[in-house]
Design an enzyme around this catalytic site. Structure first.
Site, PDB file in Angstrom:
ATOM      1  N   HIS A 228       0.794  -1.225   0.000  1.00 30.96           N
ATOM      2  CA  HIS A 228       0.000   0.000   0.000  1.00 30.96           C
ATOM      3  C   HIS A 228       0.826   1.275   0.000  1.00 30.96           C
ATOM      4  O   HIS A 228       0.583   2.179  -0.788  1.00 30.96           O
ATOM      5  CB  HIS A 228      -0.949  -0.010   1.203  1.00 30.96           C
ATOM      6  CG  HIS A 228      -1.922   1.117   1.212  1.00 30.96           C
ATOM      7  ND1 HIS A 228      -1.633   2.346   1.741  1.00 30.96           N
ATOM      8  CD2 HIS A 228      -3.181   1.203   0.731  1.00 30.96           C
ATOM      9  CE1 HIS A 228      -2.682   3.147   1.592  1.00 30.96           C
ATOM     10  NE2 HIS A 228      -3.628   2.483   0.983  1.00 30.96           N
ATOM     11  N   GLU A 268      -4.118  -4.481   9.275  1.00 37.12           N
ATOM     12  CA  GLU A 268      -4.347  -3.607   8.123  1.00 37.12           C
ATOM     13  C   GLU A 268      -3.381  -2.417   8.123  1.00 37.12           C
ATOM     14  O   GLU A 268      -3.777  -1.261   8.263  1.00 37.12           O
ATOM     15  CB  GLU A 268      -5.800  -3.127   8.065  1.00 37.12           C
ATOM     16  CG  GLU A 268      -6.787  -4.244   7.827  1.00 37.12           C
ATOM     17  CD  GLU A 268      -8.179  -3.718   7.516  1.00 37.12           C
ATOM     18  OE1 GLU A 268      -8.327  -2.962   6.542  1.00 37.12           O
ATOM     19  OE2 GLU A 268      -9.112  -4.055   8.263  1.00 37.12           O
ATOM     20  N   HIS A 270      -1.314   0.565   6.769  1.00 36.79           N
ATOM     21  CA  HIS A 270      -1.458   1.456   5.620  1.00 36.79           C
ATOM     22  C   HIS A 270      -0.226   2.356   5.496  1.00 36.79           C
ATOM     23  O   HIS A 270       0.748   2.006   4.867  1.00 36.79           O
ATOM     24  CB  HIS A 270      -2.751   2.274   5.732  1.00 36.79           C
ATOM     25  CG  HIS A 270      -3.922   1.590   5.156  1.00 36.79           C
ATOM     26  ND1 HIS A 270      -5.086   1.363   5.866  1.00 36.79           N
ATOM     27  CD2 HIS A 270      -4.159   1.067   3.923  1.00 36.79           C
ATOM     28  CE1 HIS A 270      -5.963   0.741   5.101  1.00 36.79           C
ATOM     29  NE2 HIS A 270      -5.419   0.546   3.917  1.00 36.79           N
ATOM     30  N   GLU A 285      -4.876   0.102  10.957  1.00 36.38           N
ATOM     31  CA  GLU A 285      -6.303   0.437  11.067  1.00 36.38           C
ATOM     32  C   GLU A 285      -6.963  -0.126  12.316  1.00 36.38           C
ATOM     33  O   GLU A 285      -8.098   0.231  12.632  1.00 36.38           O
ATOM     34  CB  GLU A 285      -7.056  -0.015   9.816  1.00 36.38           C
ATOM     35  CG  GLU A 285      -6.904   0.939   8.658  1.00 36.38           C
ATOM     36  CD  GLU A 285      -8.079   0.896   7.717  1.00 36.38           C
ATOM     37  OE1 GLU A 285      -9.229   1.193   8.157  1.00 36.38           O
ATOM     38  OE2 GLU A 285      -7.869   0.575   6.551  1.00 36.38           O
TER      39      GLU A 285
END
Length: 294
Positions: A228, A268, A270, A285
């Protein structure tokens, strides 16, 4: 040996998304789902600055004026926050434009992407905004970074290309298609080798483009990892998040890849940044920041 520690900074549903190191020696991060900006000095408790709860603060970066600048993707604004917590917000000329990536340019302004309107924007520290249409419709310009050549480089997520825009009064825009179909590039960063590196979330690869437009791609060991964001470390190594695989990865200039598992499943990861303490930090997250001591 690499060690990973996690530090809770918000409720799990607030979504720490992007993270950047400020000139004040603090880590700044966006809480995209609650409309807040967080500030953390390593070893202390975080400070939170509340914005419009529905504004969707997304990417944050250090500006040329000792403040932090960020995009409000849902409110279609650019924001500025000082170390003392003073916030200013600037409406953009194009309605519903969906600003996403933002980076400081070599010309003393901030440059940003408009995901919904196929434009690159420029905002001076005083708030004057100029927009530049891209020669590709539906391309979804995403992340953006300042290159070693003084230009701004950006990813076209749906356009499957890397773009370059010169930082002058009449910018020249060049698009470089990626060799891999459906690569869907997102994060991008300048590296010490003079090139720009980026992640291909759709193809599970790390890419490199030099100032001549020559592209090299490095497949990840796990092609489903969905990388990402990416940032350059102190020693020239590039660090990236594997959003779909719960890992932080590293790639050397010559393409050697290593990965590091995060302690909590489905974190998660990022955004990612090189912290003021020399460690690598990532926004998770699940409501936390991860610190990698290498």
């Amino acid at each position: 040996m690499t060690t990973v520690a996690e530090y809770p900074v918000s409720a799990p549903d607030e979504g720490p998304y992007a993270i950047a190191t400020g000139p004040d020696g603090a880590l700044w991060y966006t809480l995209v789902h609650s409309g807040r900006i967080g500030r953390l000095v390593p070893g202390q408790q975080p400070t939170i600055h509340q914005l419009d709860p529905d504004c969707g603060p997304t990417i944050i970066t250090a500006g040329p004026d000792d403040a932090m600048w960020f995009t409000e993707h849902r409110a279609h604004r650019i924001g500025r926050v000082t170390a003392g917590g003073s916030v200013r917000e600037f409406a953009l000329p194009t309605s519903e434009c969906g600003p996403f990536g933002i980076a400081a340019g070599s010309d003393g302004a901030l440059w940003f992407t408009e995901t919904n309107s196929d434009r690159i924007g420029r905002i001076a520290p005083q708030g004057q905004v100029t927009e530049f249409p891209l020669p590709a419709l539906g391309s979804i310009p995403a992340a953006i970074t300042a290159g070693a050549d003084g230009a701004l480089w950006f990813t076209l997520n749906a356009g499957n290309a890397i773009g370059r825009i010169s930082a002058d009064a009449n910018p020249t825009i060049t698009l470089h298609p990626l060799p891999t179909e459906g690569a869907a590039p997102v994060g991008i960063t300048a590296a010490p080798d003079g090139a720009v590196w980026f992640v291909e979330i759709g193809a599970g690869q790390i890419g490199r483009i030099d100032t001549d437009g020559v592209i090299t791609e490095f497949p990840l060991p796990d092609r489903t990892a969905r990388p990402h964001a990416i940032i350059a470390g102190n020693d020239g190594t590039l660090w990236f998040t594997e959003w779909g695989a719960n890992r932080i990865g590293a790639i050397t200039i010559d393409g050697a890849i290593t990965v590091h598992e995060l302690p909590n499943a489905q974190s998660e990861p990022h955004g990612i940044t090189l912290g003021p303490d020399g460690a690598v930090w990532a926004a998770l997250e699940i409501g936390a920041l991860a610190r990698l001591a290498v």
